[in-house]
Scaffold this active site. Structure first.
Site, mmCIF file in Angstrom:
data_model
loop_
_atom_site.group_PDB
_atom_site.id
_atom_site.type_symbol
_atom_site.label_atom_id
_atom_site.label_comp_id
_atom_site.label_asym_id
_atom_site.label_seq_id
_atom_site.Cartn_x
_atom_site.Cartn_y
_atom_site.Cartn_z
ATOM 1 N N ASN A 18 -15.789 -29.458 37.830
ATOM 2 C CA ASN A 18 -15.165 -30.612 37.190
ATOM 3 C C ASN A 18 -14.687 -31.642 38.206
ATOM 4 O O ASN A 18 -14.479 -32.797 37.863
ATOM 5 C CB ASN A 18 -14.018 -30.156 36.289
ATOM 6 C CG ASN A 18 -14.544 -29.338 35.124
ATOM 7 O OD1 ASN A 18 -15.449 -29.772 34.414
ATOM 8 N ND2 ASN A 18 -14.025 -28.142 34.948
ATOM 9 N N LYS A 135 -19.725 -17.699 30.572
ATOM 10 C CA LYS A 135 -19.442 -18.842 31.449
ATOM 11 C C LYS A 135 -19.697 -20.157 30.723
ATOM 12 O O LYS A 135 -20.817 -20.450 30.314
ATOM 13 C CB LYS A 135 -20.331 -18.740 32.691
ATOM 14 C CG LYS A 135 -20.372 -20.003 33.504
ATOM 15 C CD LYS A 135 -20.014 -19.784 34.940
ATOM 16 C CE LYS A 135 -19.904 -21.107 35.688
ATOM 17 N NZ LYS A 135 -18.532 -21.522 35.888
ATOM 18 N N LYS A 220 -18.871 -19.699 40.780
ATOM 19 C CA LYS A 220 -18.810 -20.077 42.189
ATOM 20 C C LYS A 220 -17.558 -19.530 42.880
ATOM 21 O O LYS A 220 -17.550 -19.354 44.096
ATOM 22 C CB LYS A 220 -18.928 -21.594 42.374
ATOM 23 C CG LYS A 220 -17.835 -22.426 41.736
ATOM 24 C CD LYS A 220 -16.742 -22.763 42.702
ATOM 25 C CE LYS A 220 -15.649 -23.596 42.077
ATOM 26 N NZ LYS A 220 -15.098 -23.223 40.796
HETATM 27 P P1 ADP Z 1 -13.338 -25.561 37.904
HETATM 28 O O1 ADP Z 1 -14.350 -26.567 37.481
HETATM 29 O O2 ADP Z 1 -12.447 -26.052 39.018
HETATM 30 O O3 ADP Z 1 -13.889 -24.183 38.174
HETATM 31 P P2 ADP Z 1 -12.248 -24.554 35.405
HETATM 32 O O4 ADP Z 1 -12.224 -25.490 34.261
HETATM 33 O O5 ADP Z 1 -13.282 -23.476 35.419
HETATM 34 O O6 ADP Z 1 -12.303 -25.451 36.712
HETATM 35 O O7 ADP Z 1 -10.835 -23.833 35.582
HETATM 36 C C1 ADP Z 1 -9.642 -24.559 35.859
HETATM 37 C C2 ADP Z 1 -8.954 -24.921 34.553
HETATM 38 O O8 ADP Z 1 -8.418 -23.747 33.934
HETATM 39 C C3 ADP Z 1 -7.735 -25.791 34.702
HETATM 40 O O9 ADP Z 1 -8.099 -27.128 34.880
HETATM 41 C C4 ADP Z 1 -6.993 -25.531 33.389
HETATM 42 O O10 ADP Z 1 -7.422 -26.455 32.414
HETATM 43 C C5 ADP Z 1 -7.455 -24.147 32.979
HETATM 44 N N1 ADP Z 1 -6.446 -23.088 32.942
HETATM 45 C C6 ADP Z 1 -6.519 -22.040 32.103
HETATM 46 N N2 ADP Z 1 -5.494 -21.197 32.304
HETATM 47 C C7 ADP Z 1 -4.754 -21.701 33.313
HETATM 48 C C8 ADP Z 1 -3.563 -21.253 33.976
HETATM 49 N N3 ADP Z 1 -2.970 -20.115 33.658
HETATM 50 N N4 ADP Z 1 -3.041 -22.015 34.962
HETATM 51 C C9 ADP Z 1 -3.654 -23.164 35.307
HETATM 52 N N5 ADP Z 1 -4.785 -23.641 34.721
HETATM 53 C C10 ADP Z 1 -5.350 -22.916 33.728
HETATM 54 MG MG MG Z 2 -14.803 -22.770 36.759
#
Ligand code: ADP
Ligand code: MG
Length: 320
Positions: A18, A135, A220
């Site tokens: 993201n 995923k 990743k």
């Molecule tokens: P990336 O693209 O960096 O892998 P993801 O969307 O897979 O990001 O994971 C990060 C997201 O997870 C955060 O932006 C948030 O929206 C979500 N999230 C879910 N649970 C939590 C948590 N306990 N603490 C922080 N963020 C969380």
């Molecule tokens: Mg992710």
């Protein structure tokens, strides 16, 4: 600036899918160049240090768009299998990152090279993930749109952290990173190495060391943890869209974590604070990394990279 003892001599950095392709953009070439330039600007202070840097990146939003493009064009153009789509994302994203990183380095009169290594990652063909896609990739949809995509294209759809419905694909555990010794050699040469993009192209091995692609997207964060462990790198930095990991995420009693030990994060994970498909894989990757000898995992925002490195921002998970 970072004090000497806080700056590691070697570092693996995992950049969120993201962060390279945020939700809010349409994804035009111009927008992607701009996002890459911002990312490069954020990482520049780190690239100017003499720390060995291996950078991995996610590909969820981009691989999702490739699949959607294929679905729309499928009557005219033969769709590619998911492993080939992941390879496309490694090339496309790394191209933008290499150019942007080198541009900021040159603007700062720094000659450091940036190199991308196309990376295959071996998975177990019997990994249970193949029977349970988890995923999330691509766009966020409403529940109604999600049902339509399942009916029309057979996509498995799941709700993602309260943000909407997304296409989910199998995400087997990485077992072995192909040519990891070469990743190390290139990193030691001083070049910034971009490798393991999108978790790596998923392959299985059979017979006389024959490799074949499989339909999956490896997380990743897991690949980054494995890479750091195998190369005996003590520090892993995971850059994402939130400033800190939280407990009771998204609820009124939400509480951000600053510094936690391995034992503490294991307990919180067991209590169910970190959902699959988003924060869950990061925490599992952190646990695995520290269990296998890693020293410190930093999770924070891309914009905060130097404060995160110095312990002034982000969540720091440390060995017991
Ligand atoms: P990336 O693209 O960096 O892998 P993801 O969307 O897979 O990001 O994971 C990060 C997201 O997870 C955060 O932006 C948030 O929206 C979500 N999230 C879910 N649970 C939590 C948590 N306990 N603490 C922080 N963020 C969380
Ligand atoms: Mg992710």
């Amino acid at each position: 600036m970072a004090s000497k003892e806080m700056v590691p001599s070697r570092l693996v950095i995992a950049i969120g899918g993201n962060a390279t392709h945020p939700e809010g953009i349409r994804g035009s070439p111009g927008e992607q160049v701009k996002v890459a330039a911002e990312l490069a600007e954020a990482l520049l202070p780190l690239m100017l240090l003499d720390t060995e840097l291996i950078i991995t990146h996610g590909n969820g939003p981009v691989v999702g768009k490739i699949l959607l493009r294929q679905a729309i064009a499928r009557q005219r153009v033969e769709p590619m299998s998911l492993d080939i789509c992941v390879a496309h994302t490694q090339g496309g994203i790394a191209y933008l990152l290499m150019q942007a990183f080198e541009n900021v380095l040159r603007a700062a009169d720094n000659p450091r090279h940036v190199i991308c290594l196309l990376t295959q990652v071996e998975v177990d063909p019997d990994d249970p993930a193949f029977k349970n896609p988890s995923k999330p990739i691509g766009y966020f949809y409403s529940e109604e749109e999600a049902k339509g995509l399942t009916a029309e294209l057979g996509w498995e759809m799941r709700e993602d952290s309260g943000r909407g419905w997304r296409h989910v694909v199998p995400s087997p555990r990485p077992k072995h990173i192909a040519d990891i010794s070469l990743i190390e050699v290139v990193a030691k040469s001083g070049a910034v190495v971009i490798a393991g993009g999108g978790g790596g192209v998923p392959v299985v091995r059979s017979g006389k060391r024959q490799r074949h692609g499989v339909e999956a997207v490896i997380d990743k964060d897991q690949t980054s943890a494995l890479m750091a462990n195998v190369l005996h790198i003590d520090d892993l930095m995971i850059l994402t869209a939130v400033p800190r990991v939280a407990i009771h995420y998204g609820k009124p009693q939400q509480q951000e974590l600053e510094r936690v030990t391995l034992a503490e994060i294991k307990k919180l994970h067991a209590e169910g604070h970190f959902p699959p498909g988003s924060m869950g894989p990061k925490i599992e990757a952190a646990i695995q990394f520290l269990d296998r000898g890693g020293r410190r995992v930093m999770i924070g925002r891309l914009q905060d990279v130097m404060p995160v490195l110095c312990g002034k921002a982000g969540t720091h998970i440390v060995a017991d």
